[in-house]
Design an enzyme around this catalytic site. Sequence first.
Site, PDB file in Angstrom:
ATOM      1  CG  HIS A 255      -0.104   0.127   2.511  1.00  0.00           C
ATOM      2  ND1 HIS A 255       0.439  -0.972   3.154  1.00  0.00           N
ATOM      3  CD2 HIS A 255       0.303   1.216   3.227  1.00  0.00           C
ATOM      4  CE1 HIS A 255       1.114  -0.564   4.221  1.00  0.00           C
ATOM      5  NE2 HIS A 255       1.050   0.758   4.282  1.00  0.00           N
TER       6      HIS A 255
ATOM      7  CG  HIS B  81       7.663   4.402   0.991  1.00  0.00           C
ATOM      8  ND1 HIS B  81       7.376   5.518   1.748  1.00  0.00           N
ATOM      9  CD2 HIS B  81       7.681   3.356   1.854  1.00  0.00           C
ATOM     10  CE1 HIS B  81       7.233   5.172   3.015  1.00  0.00           C
ATOM     11  NE2 HIS B  81       7.413   3.850   3.117  1.00  0.00           N
TER      12      HIS B  81
END
Length: 187
Positions: free
Chosen positions: A42, A128
């Site tokens: 995620h 990220h």
Amino acid sequence: MNTNYFFALTLPDETKEYIYDMTEEIRSEFPFKKWLHKDDYHITLAFLGNAPEEMRKKSMELVKGSLSNEGPFSLSLHRISTFGERHNPRILWAGVTGEERLFDIQKKVYQECLQAGFSLDKKPFKPHITIARKYIGERTFDIEELQVKAGRDSIGQHSFTVSEVSLYQSHFGASPSYEPIFTIRLQ
């Protein structure tokens, strides 16, 4: 039992599979203590920590309202890199490009969580996708070698559409570790 909560962009299944397949090539040569389950990939927007139910509910309501006019948008995987010491990293991650909308959405989610009463991390947002944690290899870690083995050029060839923001709950010791408990569709 303590648990943590966080708002994050939910990645499409094909993107999770793409990242997982890419990491299969490098796992044995670059050992990390924990490789995340592909369902745990995620992009975190706001980490709430151990959030009381009242504040969680308020944040869900505020975030949903703030994102009501937001539609899906595209991102592309960019590169693999690390956080922590260069030769002994604590996080291996995949980055994304095409992120102007991502920054706008993160600001909205962050502001609404503040409005709901949360104290949030003040560090700049660095989007990220965490892949692994805590390098445990016997030899010195070399990011350039890893990037070559992982296909430095091919990682950027994967684009995907983001259409959901979810509130996740952590389940320590489980795999997968993160459960979406509230999801907002971007329409």
